[in-house]
Design a protein around this motif. Sequence first.
Motif, PDB file in Angstrom:
ATOM      1  N   PHE A  36      55.228  11.102   0.064  1.00  0.00           N
ATOM      2  CA  PHE A  36      56.539  11.578  -0.340  1.00  0.00           C
ATOM      3  C   PHE A  36      57.440  10.394  -0.654  1.00  0.00           C
ATOM      4  CE2 PHE A  36      56.520  11.175   4.256  1.00  0.00           C
ATOM      5  CZ  PHE A  36      57.733  10.588   4.573  1.00  0.00           C
ATOM      6  N   GLY A  37      58.513  10.670  -1.354  1.00  0.00           N
ATOM      7  CA  GLY A  37      59.431   9.610  -1.739  1.00  0.00           C
ATOM      8  C   GLY A  37      60.719  10.181  -2.272  1.00  0.00           C
ATOM      9  N   LEU A  38      61.629   9.282  -2.624  1.00  0.00           N
ATOM     10  CA  LEU A  38      62.944   9.694  -3.099  1.00  0.00           C
ATOM     11  C   LEU A  38      63.471   8.657  -4.080  1.00  0.00           C
ATOM     12  CD1 LEU A  38      65.270  11.821  -2.639  1.00  0.00           C
ATOM     13  CD2 LEU A  38      66.281  10.128  -1.100  1.00  0.00           C
ATOM     14  N   GLY A  39      64.082   9.142  -5.160  1.00  0.00           N
ATOM     15  CA  GLY A  39      64.766   8.279  -6.101  1.00  0.00           C
ATOM     16  C   GLY A  39      66.222   8.681  -6.199  1.00  0.00           C
ATOM     17  N   VAL A  40      67.114   7.708  -6.233  1.00  0.00           N
ATOM     18  CA  VAL A  40      68.542   7.963  -6.366  1.00  0.00           C
ATOM     19  C   VAL A  40      68.983   7.433  -7.731  1.00  0.00           C
ATOM     20  CG1 VAL A  40      70.841   7.618  -5.385  1.00  0.00           C
ATOM     21  CG2 VAL A  40      68.838   7.712  -3.873  1.00  0.00           C
ATOM     22  N   TYR A  41      69.575   8.303  -8.535  1.00  0.00           N
ATOM     23  CA  TYR A  41      69.980   7.949  -9.891  1.00  0.00           C
ATOM     24  C   TYR A  41      71.473   8.155 -10.093  1.00  0.00           C
ATOM     25  CZ  TYR A  41      65.142   7.654 -11.576  1.00  0.00           C
ATOM     26  OH  TYR A  41      63.833   7.283 -11.788  1.00  0.00           O
ATOM     27  N   ASP A  42      72.053   7.260 -10.885  1.00  0.00           N
ATOM     28  CA  ASP A  42      73.442   7.406 -11.325  1.00  0.00           C
ATOM     29  C   ASP A  42      73.401   8.100 -12.684  1.00  0.00           C
ATOM     30  OD1 ASP A  42      76.125   7.220 -11.797  1.00  0.00           O
ATOM     31  OD2 ASP A  42      76.179   5.046 -12.041  1.00  0.00           O
ATOM     32  N   PRO A  43      73.762   9.385 -12.751  1.00  0.00           N
ATOM     33  CA  PRO A  43      73.583  10.133 -13.993  1.00  0.00           C
ATOM     34  C   PRO A  43      74.658   9.807 -15.015  1.00  0.00           C
ATOM     35  CG  PRO A  43      74.587  11.531 -12.358  1.00  0.00           C
ATOM     36  CD  PRO A  43      74.304  10.217 -11.671  1.00  0.00           C
ATOM     37  N   PRO A  44      74.394  10.112 -16.290  1.00  0.00           N
ATOM     38  CA  PRO A  44      75.438   9.939 -17.303  1.00  0.00           C
ATOM     39  C   PRO A  44      76.539  10.969 -17.109  1.00  0.00           C
ATOM     40  CG  PRO A  44      73.573  11.099 -18.248  1.00  0.00           C
ATOM     41  CD  PRO A  44      73.162  10.687 -16.856  1.00  0.00           C
ATOM     42  N   ALA A  45      77.615  10.819 -17.849  1.00  0.00           N
ATOM     43  CA  ALA A  45      78.697  11.795 -17.761  1.00  0.00           C
ATOM     44  C   ALA A  45      78.142  13.179 -18.066  1.00  0.00           C
ATOM     45  CB  ALA A  45      79.807  11.440 -18.742  1.00  0.00           C
ATOM     46  N   PRO A  46      78.509  14.186 -17.270  1.00  0.00           N
ATOM     47  CA  PRO A  46      77.935  15.518 -17.469  1.00  0.00           C
ATOM     48  C   PRO A  46      78.481  16.189 -18.717  1.00  0.00           C
ATOM     49  CG  PRO A  46      79.640  15.601 -15.801  1.00  0.00           C
ATOM     50  CD  PRO A  46      79.476  14.148 -16.158  1.00  0.00           C
ATOM     51  N   GLY A  47      77.786  17.232 -19.124  1.00  0.00           N
ATOM     52  CA  GLY A  47      78.269  18.058 -20.212  1.00  0.00           C
ATOM     53  C   GLY A  47      79.320  19.029 -19.711  1.00  0.00           C
ATOM     54  N   PRO A  48      79.712  19.978 -20.549  1.00  0.00           N
ATOM     55  CA  PRO A  48      80.765  20.924 -20.152  1.00  0.00           C
ATOM     56  C   PRO A  48      80.272  21.946 -19.141  1.00  0.00           C
ATOM     57  CG  PRO A  48      79.835  21.565 -22.260  1.00  0.00           C
ATOM     58  CD  PRO A  48      79.201  20.247 -21.908  1.00  0.00           C
ATOM     59  N   ARG A  49      81.209  22.663 -18.575  1.00  0.00           N
ATOM     60  CA  ARG A  49      80.860  23.811 -17.745  1.00  0.00           C
ATOM     61  C   ARG A  49      80.695  25.029 -18.639  1.00  0.00           C
ATOM     62  NH1 ARG A  49      80.628  23.673 -12.426  1.00  0.00           N
ATOM     63  NH2 ARG A  49      81.506  21.880 -11.321  1.00  0.00           N
ATOM     64  N   VAL A  50      79.591  25.710 -18.465  1.00  0.00           N
ATOM     65  CA  VAL A  50      79.305  26.913 -19.245  1.00  0.00           C
ATOM     66  C   VAL A  50      79.044  28.047 -18.268  1.00  0.00           C
ATOM     67  CG1 VAL A  50      77.808  27.962 -20.985  1.00  0.00           C
ATOM     68  CG2 VAL A  50      78.299  25.503 -21.087  1.00  0.00           C
ATOM     69  N   LEU A  51      79.902  29.056 -18.294  1.00  0.00           N
ATOM     70  CA  LEU A  51      79.809  30.182 -17.355  1.00  0.00           C
ATOM     71  C   LEU A  51      79.759  29.679 -15.915  1.00  0.00           C
ATOM     72  CD1 LEU A  51      77.259  32.490 -19.234  1.00  0.00           C
ATOM     73  CD2 LEU A  51      79.764  32.505 -19.321  1.00  0.00           C
ATOM     74  N   LEU A  76      66.523   4.430   2.530  1.00  0.00           N
ATOM     75  CA  LEU A  76      67.112   3.687   1.421  1.00  0.00           C
ATOM     76  C   LEU A  76      68.542   3.309   1.761  1.00  0.00           C
ATOM     77  CD1 LEU A  76      65.988   5.986  -1.557  1.00  0.00           C
ATOM     78  CD2 LEU A  76      64.763   4.022  -0.611  1.00  0.00           C
ATOM     79  N   GLN A  77      68.916   2.100   1.393  1.00  0.00           N
ATOM     80  CA  GLN A  77      70.304   1.655   1.510  1.00  0.00           C
ATOM     81  C   GLN A  77      70.790   1.200   0.139  1.00  0.00           C
ATOM     82  OE1 GLN A  77      67.974   0.122   3.831  1.00  0.00           O
ATOM     83  NE2 GLN A  77      68.427   1.780   5.274  1.00  0.00           N
ATOM     84  N   PHE A  78      71.997   1.607  -0.229  1.00  0.00           N
ATOM     85  CA  PHE A  78      72.535   1.210  -1.532  1.00  0.00           C
ATOM     86  C   PHE A  78      74.051   1.296  -1.505  1.00  0.00           C
ATOM     87  CE2 PHE A  78      71.744   5.751  -1.638  1.00  0.00           C
ATOM     88  CZ  PHE A  78      72.920   6.269  -2.169  1.00  0.00           C
ATOM     89  N   SER A  79      74.663   0.666  -2.483  1.00  0.00           N
ATOM     90  CA  SER A  79      76.116   0.687  -2.628  1.00  0.00           C
ATOM     91  C   SER A  79      76.478   1.532  -3.841  1.00  0.00           C
ATOM     92  CB  SER A  79      76.651  -0.735  -2.817  1.00  0.00           C
ATOM     93  OG  SER A  79      78.052  -0.729  -3.018  1.00  0.00           O
ATOM     94  N   SER A  80      77.521   2.340  -3.708  1.00  0.00           N
ATOM     95  CA  SER A  80      77.945   3.208  -4.797  1.00  0.00           C
ATOM     96  C   SER A  80      79.432   3.015  -5.074  1.00  0.00           C
ATOM     97  CB  SER A  80      77.670   4.679  -4.450  1.00  0.00           C
ATOM     98  OG  SER A  80      78.241   5.549  -5.403  1.00  0.00           O
ATOM     99  N   ARG A  81      79.773   3.151  -6.338  1.00  0.00           N
ATOM    100  CA  ARG A  81      81.195   3.084  -6.705  1.00  0.00           C
ATOM    101  C   ARG A  81      81.892   4.424  -6.498  1.00  0.00           C
ATOM    102  NH1 ARG A  81      78.407   3.267 -11.643  1.00  0.00           N
ATOM    103  NH2 ARG A  81      78.952   5.048 -12.973  1.00  0.00           N
ATOM    104  N   GLY A  82      81.096   5.430  -6.052  1.00  0.00           N
ATOM    105  CA  GLY A  82      81.638   6.757  -5.797  1.00  0.00           C
ATOM    106  C   GLY A  82      81.436   7.680  -6.982  1.00  0.00           C
ATOM    107  N   GLY A  83      81.199   8.953  -6.688  1.00  0.00           N
ATOM    108  CA  GLY A  83      80.998   9.937  -7.753  1.00  0.00           C
ATOM    109  C   GLY A  83      79.669  10.654  -7.595  1.00  0.00           C
ATOM    110  N   ARG A  84      79.208  11.291  -8.666  1.00  0.00           N
ATOM    111  CA  ARG A  84      77.980  12.071  -8.650  1.00  0.00           C
ATOM    112  C   ARG A  84      76.756  11.168  -8.626  1.00  0.00           C
ATOM    113  NH1 ARG A  84      77.236  13.720 -13.337  1.00  0.00           N
ATOM    114  NH2 ARG A  84      75.880  15.531 -13.009  1.00  0.00           N
ATOM    115  N   LEU A  85      75.797  11.508  -7.762  1.00  0.00           N
ATOM    116  CA  LEU A  85      74.497  10.858  -7.741  1.00  0.00           C
ATOM    117  C   LEU A  85      73.416  11.928  -7.748  1.00  0.00           C
ATOM    118  CD1 LEU A  85      74.880   7.920  -5.164  1.00  0.00           C
ATOM    119  CD2 LEU A  85      74.843   7.780  -7.664  1.00  0.00           C
ATOM    120  N   ARG A  86      72.315  11.611  -8.386  1.00  0.00           N
ATOM    121  CA  ARG A  86      71.191  12.544  -8.467  1.00  0.00           C
ATOM    122  C   ARG A  86      70.090  12.075  -7.524  1.00  0.00           C
ATOM    123  NH1 ARG A  86      69.122  12.956 -14.272  1.00  0.00           N
ATOM    124  NH2 ARG A  86      71.194  13.907 -14.485  1.00  0.00           N
TER     125      ARG A  86
END
Length: 415
Positions: free
Chosen positions: A302-317, A219-229
Amino acid sequence: MNTLDDLRSTLHRHADELDDVERYVRPVAVRARIRVVRRRRATVGAVVAALVLVAGLAGAGTVLRGSDGIDPADRVVAGVTVPDRVTAQGRTYELESLADLTAEETHVDPAEHPQAVILAARGLGDGMATLYSQGEPVGRVRGDEQVSAPIDLGEAGVDLEVRFDGAGPSARAGVAVYEATDDIPAGMGDQHAVFRGEVAGATLVASGFSSPGETSVELQFSSRGGRLRFVFYCSSEADDLLLNVSIDGKDSMASGCGDSGPDAGTGSSGTTRVPAGEHEVVAYLTHGDHGPQVTATEETVFGLGVYDPPAPGPRVLGTRVESQVEYAGRDWVFDRVLAAPATIDTKDGDVLLGFVGSGRRLGVTWSGRLTHGESTQVESARTVSQSDGGLLLAGDRYDVAITGGEGMLLVYRPE
């Protein structure tokens, strides 16, 4: 790597390197798949496999098979008009049959496609009607609400029962059964599965599946940077395969290969940060951690999906929790964190329960006036995040406690 124990050790080692924020919802999907597979196996060789809808009162039995029974065009059950189609997680479901559960037992054949059901009720007054699937509460209608949200049933037959609480003698209840159409959700798929364009607020960036004779998916893709799933898809009968993911030439994560379902975007995954710019990702199978690469076949896909996730929730423990999740055909958003034990009042609507904690046999129990339940215990001495998908239906107060360790409770509400 020569044994399954070696493979397990490898998977644990790779898991420690990931910021996997979805571990607390994955066991829910796994158990749901197990239940579906067991029900499918139970129907093999059967002359008639039935979806049994059991009313609270005994009565004459009726057999419904799609439009051969009650005409779906009528769209009225238990005196309530229901929609002719519903949507859940990107799929469209069309009305197949109606069954009044007030005073009779009804049999509906399972379908070849996933099914969903809506509970309809009227005449409840200040009371409520609760729908049970395999003895577990899955939906509820209160007062003058009349219809529930669509409830995912899977493909095979299940036992459903309606129970009234605080309702008068004129209360009636029934169900509308829906079957998914052949239209696949928007996204990227093949004959095996589909990576939906959006999963729990995450947007699909790139995806691909193997074809017979291939040894990798690139897979080839462009990202603006940050977390990817990165979501893994792997379906094979072999028990020693490892799905590896290389990001920009560096092996970054891996997952075991089992029997992934058709909704590929909800599979096991890992989340990591990538810099802004162009990226190349390669997914490939090996026999174990250092074994030879495996060539895809019709049976091993087999396969792979790359997702741009929403803003995460808080850190808990120390664990970053998800701000949005999917469960039982609905989208849920993070609401709050509670110290355990706690009392959760669901007067404002359904609640999805999760938890974060540590302990050698970590679990959660919940008990309300009408229903109660407990999670599958997690055997781990380390901090974990995990949810049993404890669905706390509206209109009750639940005492919730963590067992086998210490932790915090996560509360999600429907989007």
